[in-house]
Design a protein around this motif. Structure first.
Motif, PDB file in Angstrom:
ATOM      1  N   ARG A  27       0.805  -1.221   0.000  1.00 23.85           N
ATOM      2  CA  ARG A  27       0.000   0.000   0.000  1.00 23.85           C
ATOM      3  C   ARG A  27       0.833   1.264   0.000  1.00 23.85           C
ATOM      4  N   THR A  28       2.158   1.121  -0.141  1.00 25.29           N
ATOM      5  CA  THR A  28       3.010   2.301  -0.056  1.00 25.29           C
ATOM      6  C   THR A  28       3.455   2.823  -1.407  1.00 25.29           C
ATOM      7  N   PHE A  29       2.924   2.257  -2.492  1.00 24.52           N
ATOM      8  CA  PHE A  29       3.410   2.616  -3.828  1.00 24.52           C
ATOM      9  C   PHE A  29       3.361   4.106  -4.064  1.00 24.52           C
ATOM     10  N   SER A  30       2.297   4.753  -3.656  1.00 23.83           N
ATOM     11  CA  SER A  30       2.140   6.175  -3.957  1.00 23.83           C
ATOM     12  C   SER A  30       3.161   7.042  -3.234  1.00 23.83           C
ATOM     13  N   SER A  31       3.886   6.489  -2.283  1.00 20.52           N
ATOM     14  CA  SER A  31       4.911   7.259  -1.579  1.00 20.52           C
ATOM     15  C   SER A  31       6.316   6.984  -2.110  1.00 20.52           C
ATOM     16  N   LEU A  32       6.428   6.095  -3.094  1.00 22.23           N
ATOM     17  CA  LEU A  32       7.731   5.678  -3.612  1.00 22.23           C
ATOM     18  C   LEU A  32       8.123   6.446  -4.864  1.00 22.23           C
ATOM     19  N   ALA A  33       9.363   6.878  -4.919  1.00 23.34           N
ATOM     20  CA  ALA A  33       9.929   7.318  -6.191  1.00 23.34           C
ATOM     21  C   ALA A  33      10.332   6.062  -6.966  1.00 23.34           C
ATOM     22  N   MET A  34      10.138   6.105  -8.278  1.00 21.96           N
ATOM     23  CA  MET A  34      10.378   4.918  -9.109  1.00 21.96           C
ATOM     24  C   MET A  34      11.407   5.223 -10.188  1.00 21.96           C
ATOM     25  N   GLY A  35      12.134   4.188 -10.577  1.00 17.89           N
ATOM     26  CA  GLY A  35      13.116   4.350 -11.640  1.00 17.89           C
ATOM     27  C   GLY A  35      13.141   3.146 -12.547  1.00 17.89           C
ATOM     28  N   TRP A  36      13.702   3.356 -13.728  1.00 22.37           N
ATOM     29  CA  TRP A  36      13.983   2.266 -14.666  1.00 22.37           C
ATOM     30  C   TRP A  36      15.481   2.267 -14.943  1.00 22.37           C
ATOM     31  N   PHE A  37      16.039   1.072 -14.962  1.00 17.75           N
ATOM     32  CA  PHE A  37      17.439   0.853 -15.290  1.00 17.75           C
ATOM     33  C   PHE A  37      17.517  -0.228 -16.362  1.00 17.75           C
ATOM     34  N   ARG A  38      18.679  -0.368 -16.974  1.00 10.72           N
ATOM     35  CA  ARG A  38      18.877  -1.437 -17.935  1.00 10.72           C
ATOM     36  C   ARG A  38      20.291  -1.968 -17.844  1.00 10.72           C
ATOM     37  N   GLN A  39      20.431  -3.226 -18.258  1.00  7.29           N
ATOM     38  CA  GLN A  39      21.743  -3.858 -18.226  1.00  7.29           C
ATOM     39  C   GLN A  39      21.916  -4.725 -19.458  1.00  7.29           C
ATOM     40  N   ALA A  40      22.898  -4.367 -20.272  1.00  8.91           N
ATOM     41  CA  ALA A  40      23.234  -5.138 -21.457  1.00  8.91           C
ATOM     42  C   ALA A  40      24.294  -6.171 -21.087  1.00  8.91           C
TER      43      ALA A  40
END
Length: 124
Positions: A27-40
């Protein structure tokens, strides 16, 4: 504890588009900063994009700016990465990540939780 599930990867031709999704439990999703990363293969994990808990601020790596868009839907506990004009060099496993921090960061160590990754392959 937060669990993240990445999805939406696949095989696409250069110039094509994909949309990745990352759904979070808890239930804490709305308080989280989110990111995307990638790895080749053979490379370190690198930052792609990040978004604050409210969605009011976003941050992109120079390599994807103007082509990728990060967004979120707090009602669905989901963050998205819309990827357009894909290039072969975008090929990688893409991971979503979450942090309780309020600021945005491109640092891997800044994030507390990680998804399992989804493969994106761009053919030339």
């Amino acid at each position: 504890q937060v669990q993240l599930v990445d999805s939406g990867g696949g095989l696409v031709q250069a110039g094509g588009s994909l949309r990745l999704s990352c759904t979070a439990s808890g239930r804490t999703f709305s308080s989280l900063a989110m990111g995307w990363f990638r790895q080749a293969p053979g490379k370190e994990r690198e930052f792609v994009a990040a978004i604050t808990w409210s969605g009011s601020s976003v941050y992109y790596a120079d390599s994807v700016k103007g082509r990728f868009t990060i967004s979120r839907d707090n009602a669905k506990n989901t963050v998205y990465l819309q990827m357009n004009s894909l290039k072969p060099e975008d090929t990688a496993v893409y991971y979503c990540a979450a942090t309780h921090q309020t600021l945005l960061s491109s640092s891997v160590g800044f994030y507390d939780y990680w998804g399992q990754g989804t493969q994106v392959t761009v053919s030339s």
